[in-house]
Design a protein around this motif. Sequence first.
Motif, PDB file in Angstrom:
ATOM      1  N   ARG A 258      -4.942  -1.383   6.971  1.00 30.43           N
ATOM      2  CA  ARG A 258      -4.601  -1.908   5.634  1.00 30.43           C
ATOM      3  C   ARG A 258      -5.677  -1.546   4.615  1.00 30.43           C
TER       4      ARG A 258
ATOM      5  N   ARG B 146       5.760   4.140  -0.432  1.00 28.72           N
ATOM      6  CA  ARG B 146       6.687   3.089   0.017  1.00 28.72           C
ATOM      7  C   ARG B 146       6.307   2.615   1.420  1.00 28.72           C
ATOM      8  N   ARG B 147       5.955   3.558   2.292  1.00 26.20           N
ATOM      9  CA  ARG B 147       5.562   3.189   3.658  1.00 26.20           C
ATOM     10  C   ARG B 147       4.273   2.383   3.645  1.00 26.20           C
TER      11      ARG B 147
ATOM     12  N   ASP C 205       3.063   0.604   1.248  1.00 25.84           N
ATOM     13  CA  ASP C 205       3.341  -0.724   0.678  1.00 25.84           C
ATOM     14  C   ASP C 205       3.788  -1.681   1.775  1.00 25.84           C
ATOM     15  N   ARG C 206       4.676  -1.191   2.656  1.00 26.01           N
ATOM     16  CA  ARG C 206       5.167  -2.047   3.739  1.00 26.01           C
ATOM     17  C   ARG C 206       4.054  -2.369   4.742  1.00 26.01           C
ATOM     18  N   VAL C 207       3.241  -1.380   5.071  1.00 30.15           N
ATOM     19  CA  VAL C 207       2.135  -1.608   6.014  1.00 30.15           C
ATOM     20  C   VAL C 207       1.144  -2.596   5.417  1.00 30.15           C
TER      21      VAL C 207
ATOM     22  N   ALA D  75       1.716  -4.858   3.366  1.00 25.68           N
ATOM     23  CA  ALA D  75       2.343  -6.178   3.309  1.00 25.68           C
ATOM     24  C   ALA D  75       2.427  -6.821   4.687  1.00 25.68           C
ATOM     25  N   GLY D  76       1.896  -6.106   5.702  1.00 26.44           N
ATOM     26  CA  GLY D  76       1.860  -6.662   7.048  1.00 26.44           C
ATOM     27  C   GLY D  76       3.079  -6.370   7.892  1.00 26.44           C
ATOM     28  N   LYS D  77       3.949  -5.502   7.428  1.00 27.87           N
ATOM     29  CA  LYS D  77       5.158  -5.188   8.188  1.00 27.87           C
ATOM     30  C   LYS D  77       4.886  -4.071   9.181  1.00 27.87           C
ATOM     31  N   GLU D  78       5.590  -4.128  10.298  1.00 26.48           N
ATOM     32  CA  GLU D  78       5.525  -3.067  11.300  1.00 26.48           C
ATOM     33  C   GLU D  78       6.510  -1.976  10.859  1.00 26.48           C
ATOM     34  N   VAL D  79       6.026  -0.763  10.772  1.00 28.67           N
ATOM     35  CA  VAL D  79       6.900   0.337  10.357  1.00 28.67           C
ATOM     36  C   VAL D  79       6.725   1.496  11.334  1.00 28.67           C
TER      37      VAL D  79
END
Length: 142
Positions: free
Chosen positions: A40, A101-102, A104-106, A108-112
Amino acid sequence: MHATSAAVAVAATFVWLGMVLAISFLEAPLKFRAPDVTVRIGLGIGRLVFRALNRVEAVLATVVVAAVAGGDPPVAVAVLAAIPVVLLAVQLTAVRPVLNRRSDRVMAGKEVPRSHAHLVYVACESAKAVTLLVLGTVTLHG
């Protein structure tokens, strides 16, 4: 090519090359090896650094194009000057938005899932570095 235009094109080309090599191939991979740098934090730093790099690249691309266009270049120099500009445009308009975009998701703590966009960006950077080296060398000795 006219001497002044060639000198400006060579200088801007090698500065551009140096920045790409230093940031993309040295700083970017090394930051993730530093102690306590999480993915992050690394992504946050990378976004800031690459945003700044891309702005400087746009300025240097403009200088290179102006110098080459104003210097009555051989066709090979004109083509070589166009290639890194096109690669930068592809990175900024097609690849960076996907990476942003990817990330941003990472962040935000999301698994991608892993993305192939990063490999495309690296391929563009590699091609850009090689082309800048050739452009600078050909213009310097041309």
